[in-house]
Scaffold this motif. Structure first.
Motif, PDB file in Angstrom:
ATOM      1  N   LYS A  35       0.827  -1.203   0.000  1.00  0.00           N
ATOM      2  CA  LYS A  35       0.000   0.000   0.000  1.00  0.00           C
ATOM      3  C   LYS A  35       0.862   1.255   0.000  1.00  0.00           C
ATOM      4  N   TYR A  39      -3.484   6.341  -1.807  1.00  0.00           N
ATOM      5  CA  TYR A  39      -3.689   5.727  -3.120  1.00  0.00           C
ATOM      6  C   TYR A  39      -4.447   4.405  -2.986  1.00  0.00           C
ATOM      7  N   ASN A  40      -5.226   4.108  -4.017  1.00  0.00           N
ATOM      8  CA  ASN A  40      -5.798   2.780  -4.220  1.00  0.00           C
ATOM      9  C   ASN A  40      -4.969   2.126  -5.318  1.00  0.00           C
ATOM     10  N   ARG A  61      -4.627   7.861  -7.122  1.00  0.00           N
ATOM     11  CA  ARG A  61      -4.870   8.712  -5.967  1.00  0.00           C
ATOM     12  C   ARG A  61      -6.307   8.542  -5.497  1.00  0.00           C
ATOM     13  N   ASP A  62      -6.503   8.500  -4.189  1.00  0.00           N
ATOM     14  CA  ASP A  62      -7.806   8.112  -3.645  1.00  0.00           C
ATOM     15  C   ASP A  62      -8.917   9.130  -3.858  1.00  0.00           C
TER      16      ASP A  62
END
Length: 123
Positions: A35, A39-40, A61-62
């Motif tokens: 992780k 971010y995803n 980016r989340d």
């Protein structure tokens, strides 16, 4: 070496919208072990039977809502890819990571890439 990567990118003092990586050497079911805060991620599995030099990943980016584009995510001896569609913009945005393993055929990689280009959305 992924352990240092999240720390190293903070040195840029910039939150990138997307970060693409190749030769991840992991399968998508292990992505939660890697992780990056804020971010995803989407990973495509590495080439079966290959322990090194395979696998691609994309960090999003989340603040972006995304859908994985499975029809564009491939893993062959010639080309590896992962693609997403960003949906919370004025118009959808397609983002992807492509990697040509050096042991694969350049001609076959280009042919596979051409097939992928035809599958991309028009806009």
């Amino acid at each position: 070496n992924f352990d240092a990567f999240p720390t190293e990118i903070t040195g840029f003092n910039h939150m990138f919208s997307f970060i693409g990586i190749a030769e991840t050497n992991i399968d998508s079911d292990l992505k939660d072990l890697y992780k990056i805060p804020g971010y995803n991620s989407e990973y495509n599995d590495k080439l079966p039977g290959k322990s090194k030099g395979s696998g691609v990943g994309l960090y999003i980016r989340d603040c972006f809502i995304h859908n994985r584009m499975n029809g564009l995510c491939i893993c062959s001896p010639n080309l590896e890819s992962v693609f997403v569609s960003i949906t919370n913009m004025n118009s959808p945005l397609t983002i992807g990571v492509l990697y040509r393993p050096p042991g694969g055929s350049e001609i076959d990689a280009l042919n596979e890439f051409e097939v992928q280009l035809r599958k991309l959305p028009d806009k």
